[in-house]
Design a protein around this motif. Structure first.
Motif, PDB file in Angstrom:
ATOM      1  N   GLU A  59       0.664  -1.300  -0.112  1.00 57.92           N
ATOM      2  CA  GLU A  59       0.068   0.031  -0.029  1.00 57.92           C
ATOM      3  C   GLU A  59       0.830   1.227   0.194  1.00 57.92           C
ATOM      4  OE1 GLU A  59      -3.091  -0.231  -0.405  1.00 57.92           O
ATOM      5  OE2 GLU A  59      -3.267  -2.284  -0.149  1.00 57.92           O
ATOM      6  N   GLY A  60       2.089   1.223   0.142  1.00 53.99           N
ATOM      7  CA  GLY A  60       3.235   2.162   0.500  1.00 53.99           C
ATOM      8  C   GLY A  60       3.092   3.267   1.633  1.00 53.99           C
ATOM      9  N   TRP A  82      11.446   1.330  -3.282  1.00 51.16           N
ATOM     10  CA  TRP A  82      10.093   2.289  -3.401  1.00 51.16           C
ATOM     11  C   TRP A  82       9.746   2.576  -4.673  1.00 51.16           C
ATOM     12  CZ3 TRP A  82      12.746   5.052   1.355  1.00 51.16           C
ATOM     13  CH2 TRP A  82      11.698   5.468   2.372  1.00 51.16           C
ATOM     14  N   ASN A 138       6.388   0.555  -5.321  1.00 51.28           N
ATOM     15  CA  ASN A 138       5.193   1.474  -4.759  1.00 51.28           C
ATOM     16  C   ASN A 138       5.105   2.830  -6.024  1.00 51.28           C
ATOM     17  OD1 ASN A 138       6.611   1.019  -1.553  1.00 51.28           O
ATOM     18  ND2 ASN A 138       4.787   0.320  -2.251  1.00 51.28           N
TER      19      ASN A 138
END
Length: 227
Positions: free
Chosen positions: A110-111, A146, A150
């Motif tokens: 979901e980050g 990251w 995401n």
């Protein structure tokens, strides 16, 4: 629209009426199970079933009614809310499968939480055991996770420090990583702003080095496991 199902089963004459198909299906399935459990009492009499409006009747076929019930049920809220972890193009760029990556790197799908490293970070000390080297190599990996996991490319310095700290890397004096190895780190990171408001992104060489760093780190970790 109201639906009526009439069942003539030997000595039994049962009628199911309602406006909701799901409710009728549940009642019919429960009745079928009741008949199966008490077959010795009711015998194996032939049955007839009428359904309104004039659709072709499926009879007492439990598989049909169960499939109808499953097709109308909403997905379990818990399962549907769990997003799958993705490593983006990392497996293709490093020739490391997602199962292996998942053993060493953690990504919040979901980050909402930062990624982190799930191994002894001393392995990052390729040329020694300095804090700045671990910060630089750890940051390359984390920022690649990251971006690929995401879709987030610009990372605040405070978020990066959190990710390093969670990974077990000392986050003090983070600026020192840019000067590691005659400013090697400075080639990999682009900084915008200052202090706690600094936004950090990977340069093009940094993006390439991020994949290479992941590959080298996993190879070293796997080599230690084999030993």
């Amino acid at each position: 629209m109201e639906i009526t199902i009439t069942l003539d089963y030997g000595p039994l004459d049962v009628e199911f009426t309602g406006g909701e198909r799901e409710e009728l299906e549940e009642n019919l399935i429960a009745f079928i199970e009741f008949l199966e459990e008490d077959e010795a009492i009711f015998g194996n009499s032939d049955f007839a079933i009428d359904q309104e409006p004039g659709e072709e009747s499926p009879g007492l076929d439990p598989d049909y009614w169960e499939s109808q019930q499953e097709s109308t049920q909403e997905p379990d809220s818990t399962e549907s809310s769990v997003a799958a972890i993705s490593f983006g193009s990392i497996p293709n760029r490093t020739d490391i499968d997602e199962g292996t990556l998942d053993g060493y790197f953690d990504i919040d799908p979901e980050g909402e939480e930062p990624p982190y490293l799930n191994f002894d970070v001393d392995i990052l000390g390729e040329s020694g055991n300095s804090r700045s080297e671990k910060q630089m190599r750890g940051s390359l990996i984390l920022m690649t996770l990251w971006r690929e996991g995401n879709g987030i490319e610009e990372i605040g310095s405070s978020d990066l420090k959190d990710a390093l700290r969670i990974s077990g890397i000392d986050d003090e004096s983070l600026y020192a990583m840019y000067g590691f190895n005659n400013d090697e780190g400075d080639r990999y990171f682009r900084r915008d702003g200052s202090g706690a408001n600094t936004e950090i992104t990977l340069t093009m060489p940094g993006e390439r080095e991020g994949f290479d760093q992941i590959q080298r780190t996993v190879e070293r970790l796997e080599g230690e496991v084999e030993e």
